[in-house]
Each structure stands twice: as C-alpha cells, then as structure tokens.
Design a protein around this motif. Sequence first.
Motif, short mmCIF file in Angstrom:
data_model
loop_
_atom_site.label_atom_id
_atom_site.label_comp_id
_atom_site.label_asym_id
_atom_site.label_seq_id
_atom_site.Cartn_x
_atom_site.Cartn_y
_atom_site.Cartn_z
N UNK A 1 0.78 -1.24 0.00
CA UNK A 1 0.00 0.00 0.00
C UNK A 1 0.81 1.28 0.00
N UNK A 2 2.13 1.20 -0.23
CA UNK A 2 2.94 2.42 -0.22
C UNK A 2 2.91 3.10 -1.59
N UNK A 3 2.81 4.42 -1.57
CA UNK A 3 2.79 5.20 -2.81
C UNK A 3 4.24 5.49 -3.23
N UNK A 4 4.88 4.50 -3.77
CA UNK A 4 6.31 4.65 -4.08
C UNK A 4 6.56 4.28 -5.53
N UNK A 5 7.48 4.99 -6.16
CA UNK A 5 7.88 4.68 -7.54
C UNK A 5 9.38 4.78 -7.67
N UNK A 6 9.85 4.71 -8.91
CA UNK A 6 11.31 4.67 -9.11
C UNK A 6 11.64 5.31 -10.46
N UNK A 7 12.84 5.90 -10.54
CA UNK A 7 13.37 6.17 -11.88
C UNK A 7 14.74 5.54 -12.01
N UNK A 8 14.95 5.01 -13.21
CA UNK A 8 16.25 4.44 -13.57
C UNK A 8 16.92 5.44 -14.50
N UNK A 9 18.15 5.82 -14.13
CA UNK A 9 18.88 6.78 -14.95
C UNK A 9 19.85 6.04 -15.85
N UNK A 10 19.80 6.36 -17.15
CA UNK A 10 20.72 5.72 -18.10
C UNK A 10 21.89 6.63 -18.43
N UNK A 11 21.66 7.94 -18.42
CA UNK A 11 22.75 8.85 -18.83
C UNK A 11 23.19 9.73 -17.67
N UNK A 12 24.48 9.70 -17.41
CA UNK A 12 25.05 10.66 -16.44
C UNK A 12 25.52 11.91 -17.19
N UNK A 13 26.07 11.68 -18.40
CA UNK A 13 26.42 12.78 -19.29
C UNK A 13 25.97 12.42 -20.69
N UNK A 14 25.19 13.29 -21.36
CA UNK A 14 24.64 14.53 -20.82
C UNK A 14 23.66 14.22 -19.70
N UNK A 15 23.56 15.15 -18.75
CA UNK A 15 22.65 14.89 -17.64
C UNK A 15 21.23 15.29 -18.03
N UNK A 16 20.28 14.35 -17.94
CA UNK A 16 18.92 14.61 -18.45
C UNK A 16 18.07 15.42 -17.49
N UNK A 17 18.50 16.63 -17.22
CA UNK A 17 17.83 17.51 -16.24
C UNK A 17 16.32 17.61 -16.47
N UNK A 18 16.00 17.97 -17.73
CA UNK A 18 14.60 18.29 -18.01
C UNK A 18 13.70 17.09 -17.76
#
Lengths: 388, 302
Positions: A283-300
């Motif tokens: 019942x926890x409202x939790x999600x995740x993101x997986x980052x593929x690129x450190x450079x360029x950094x996908x800020x947006x």
Amino acid sequence: MRKVLTGNVAVAYGAMLADVQVVPAYPITPQTTIIEELATMQAEGLVDLDYIRVESEHSAMAACIGASMGGARAFTATCGQGLFLMHEMLHYATGARTPVVLANVNRAAAAPWTIWSDQTDSVSQRETGWIQLYCEGNQEVLDTTIMAFKIAETLRLPAMIVLDAFFLSHTSEPIDIPDRETVRDFLPPFDPGDLWLDPNNPRTFGGITMSDAYMEFRWQIQRDMEKAKGVITEVHEEFAKVFGRKYHQVEAYRAEDADVVMVVSGTVASTGRDAIDLLREKGHQVGMIKLKTLRPFPREEIIAVLKGKKKVAIIDRNFSPGATGIWAQEIRSALYELPEGDRPLIYGYIAGLGGRDISVKIIEGIYQKTVKDDRPDDVDMWIGVNYV
Amino acid sequence: MYSLNQRFDNRDIPEDELLTSGNVACAGCGASLSMRLALKGLGKPTVLAVPACCWTIIPGAWPLSIMDVPFFHCAFETTAATISGIKAAYRKRGMDDICVVGWAGDGGTFDIGIQALSGTAERNDDVLYVCYDNEAYMNTGIQRSGATPIGSWTTTTPVKNPKSEQKKDIDAIMIAHKIPYLATATAAYPHDMIAKFKKARSIKGMRFIHLFAACPTGWRMPENLSIKVMRLAVLSNIFPLYEVENGETYRQTVIPDEIMPIDEYMHLQGRFRHLTDEDVKEFQKMVDKRFGHLREDFEKKN
C-alpha cells in the motif's frame, strides 16, 4: 538469434555487429573477457578488425584516438584502475572530437585492492566530455553498444557504455542478438567527413590555441553535449522501431502517482522494481526512476518526473569524499530551480560500494527511512556500514 | 669521408618542401632543420603525430600551420601508441602506402613516452618513430631529461649541482627490441640523414631514427654554431652516425677522417662551461668507452 551471454560477451557481440575496425586492447579484471571474445571473433573471421595488443590502457585510448583520427571506427574496453589510467586520454578524445566507444565495467578503486563493482571509476570521468550510458541488463548492454557508436559518430563525441562488474559482466542471461545486416542498415560505416588525417587534404589538428580561441572549442563541446540529449532520444526511438526494444535516458517506474520516488542506475534498477512492487503491494505510494545517462545529464526529463513529489531517495553506488554521491549531487542541483512547493526533499544514500549487495530488503529499508525522517540528514546516509 | 668544414653538393637533395617558411622555432634550431630534411627524405604520402615538445610550437599556433602533410598533435606520452592506431586505421581503410611517423623530443621518447614506444617496438608495428634529441626539456625551458649528458647544466641541474647521471642509451634499448631498422642521424650531415629517411620509408615494420638536434637556446651557444656543434658531436664520437638492421647488423655510415677530441665540442657550449679540465677528461673517457663497444659491434657484425 537468441543466445545465453554474459554482459562482457554481449559487449563483444555489440562491437562485432557494429563492424568495429580497430580495437586496441589491454586486459584487466573483470573486463578481460570482452577483449578475449573480440580476439576470438577476429581469429575466427567473424569480424574484420585490426587488434592492437597495447601495453597499457593509456596506450589503448591513445591508439583509439589515433585510429579515429585515421578515419576508422575504434573501440576498447576497460574498468577501474584502467579507466583511471586513461583519464588524460578521455579528455583528449573529447577535445580531438574522436567518436571512440569504450565499454567500462564498473570496478571500485584501489587501495585496498578490489575487483568488485561500484561506479567510482566512471563517475570520476564525469568532466571528461564522454557520453555515459549505464546499463541494467545484458540485452541493454548489447543494444547500447550498437547505439553508442551511432550516438558518438552523430555528435563526434566519445561514448562510454557502463555495466556493473560481475552483476552483468560475468552473469549470463538469454538475449536476442540482432541480425547483422539489420544492424548495418541501422549503423552505416563510420564517415569521418573531412575531420581525419587525409594525405590528400593535409591539415593540422590539435595545434596550440591562445586564449582568444580555446574557449570556443570548449563551447562547441558543450553545445554538442546539449544536442546529445535529443540525439540519444532519436537513436533510442530509431532502435525501438527497428529492433523492438525501447530505452530511455530517464525511465520512470510506477512513479506517476508516487509520493516517494527512488532513483537508481545500473543493475540496482532490476532489484528496485521488485522492491517497488513489494512496497506497492503493502500500500505504499512509491515509484522509481532508472537513470541511463550521467552525461549529458537529463535535467529536463528528471524534473518532469520528480516535480511536485514529496520525497526523492537516491541510491548512489559511488561517492565523492567530502561531499555526496554523484547522482545525488546532480539531482539536487537539477531540482533546485523548482519553486519551493514543487521541490521534493532529497535523501541521499551510499550503498553497495566494492560489490556489496544492494538487496530488495536494503532498498525497502532505504524507503522506510526516507518516509520516517522529516528532513534528510546533512550528509548522505551510508547503508549497512559497520562503523569501526 | 667526413670532416668538420666539408662542403656538400646539394644538387641531389630533393627540392620539394613539405613545410613552408614562417615557422616559429628559435634561430639556429636543429629540430626545425631536421624536420625539413626528414620530409625531403620521406616525401608523400606521409602523416605525422607529434606530442608535447618544441615541435608543438614550431608549426605555428592555431589556425596557422606550416605543414604540407597531415599533422596530429597527440598527448605527451602517447606518440608511439597514437601512430600504431593511425596506421591500423589506414590499413583497415586500404591506405597502407601512407608512411605514419611519430616525431617526438627526447623527453617524450627517453622518459615519458618510453613505455608506449617499447610497446609499439615490441609489436613491430609498421611505423616510423623519430626522436629529435636536444638533450633536455627545451620547450618547457631547459630542464634535465634522461637524454641530458652527465655534467650538463640545466635549469633543474644548476651549476652547483649539475647532472650526475649518464645519458640513457636509448639506441641500445631500441636495438634490444630487434626492430627492423634503427638509425642515428643529424641534419649537419644532410645526405646521410636523407638517405636514412628514404631507407626507413622502404622498410616494413618498426623503424626508429634518433636525430641529434642542436639547441642554441638550451645549450647556451650562439645560433650560428648549430651545424658546427652537431658535426663536432659526430666527429668526436659523442654521437656516432650508424644504422642497425634487425637489431644485429651494424653499419657506421659516417666515418670521420680523424676522430677529434671532445674539447672543442664542450668549450663551445655554455651548458658545460663550469666543467673542469678533469671533468672533460672523464667525459672523454666515457665517450671513448662507449664508442669502443659500438666499434666492436661495427666490426663484429660486418
């Protein structure tokens, strides 16, 4: 064709399918099986490449740069100490605008000696101007190797495929090996344009610049690195169209309605998905993101996912002594520009250094602490350390 | 037969200039003249990789260049690895006729570049590596290198504490790699030098040419003495001119009419000015001893 391959062999298949022309190579555990596999492929006539058995990683990268300046597609692989030794040449490859591709198997730094995984080697190359593409599984490793050449050559910037030591390098998975001709259509031979050492067009490359010119060369790198975000997305999309597998610079998992979002990279993403599913079941409202690129950094893209969330928990399998984990630094700085109401609290965690496991239980524990603490600690929390 | 004041008939020296006027070398620069003559010997198609050294500066700052052959500025310690990579690319692209040349100073060869150089030599890669040796880090302002002769003043071995170690024998090191071709040469004997570059071009595999290149700035002497001092080095056996094939067949190519004592060579250069007569005698003994070994090789292997 479907085969059971380790991450390292998957890299070699990727390089072979990319028709790589020059491979200067030097052994280092746990990368070695990449260059062993390529040596075997060459010996058996599966790939028509020139293999240079160099005397160091420093020379491996120097020879890659030379080969690229000669107009050939160049590739090498290394890890840990080897990547540290290459550091000078990583900067050089960027400055010379040579689209060299390198596979780095994440290995922790000595001393003390270790061959196990963490990201200290690759994150330490953050400022070298290399595109860094982190991988979660062996299929992604193979696919990313092919895509890395296309991305690098489009931008004339070098690109690094990053995979975790042992968790990927020496672990076997069944993976699809793309058809060679289809890869050739997707990735045509390297066209160096007029930026190579052409005897019919004698030009001098890399000559000394004064302060009235140097900054413009650097600005072009920055301009093209910004352009890289779009190029990577286009290559991901084209790859998906041709091969049916879609990759993202920022991949959100059950994050849309989440209050707390975990941020991970590399193999931790697989474990992370299991942890999120288990927490969701409770019942926890939790999600995740997986980052593929450190450079360029996908800020947006990161801002788009994390804007308005209550809390963000970042798991760094690396750290910068005296500061924080590198992904945490990057995300804090990216999110700072959000207005206060939209800006999540950011919790940084250091885990899994030197190959220590980051289990589902550990990720659940990180989540629980993030929920429990009203404010993040002043410094990143070290997970599972026996303080002595 | 060779002597100090001998004049050469230059009509057989190739007229083609693969570099233009306007270089920014110091007056009397031996390295600058060396490149001009080397390229006359090599001709086209030739491609150069040059690390940090005086030749980083000599062709001119971006966007200017005096070079009429492709020229890649590589990192200091990477000359040999870089040319291995360039050659591999040409081979893969069906351009195997291009002569790929690394051109480095003594610091870049004897010291920081020796690891990559040894690797390229051990693999017998099909490249030509040229070391122009002016016996110190001249581009950074005259610091001691492994090529600096014993007793020499440099800015890091001041007169009160001059260099106390002998010059590294880079030729013996390269000969021990059993490379197809090694030669020593100097622009003061241009026919000999050009012939060696022509020969090097015709040989497959690793080739190494060690050039003795006077540096009036660093050797503390007037610029009009460069040729004379380079000749004195040859005639007094400080820098004998010879070639070695496959690490075993030696041939002395410039045999002095008479072997001169080192005194004049030493006295013309400010870098040796602090040396006593006794020091010079010791130096002479060292030169004689080293040449004695070489002579055995010249005689034995012929």
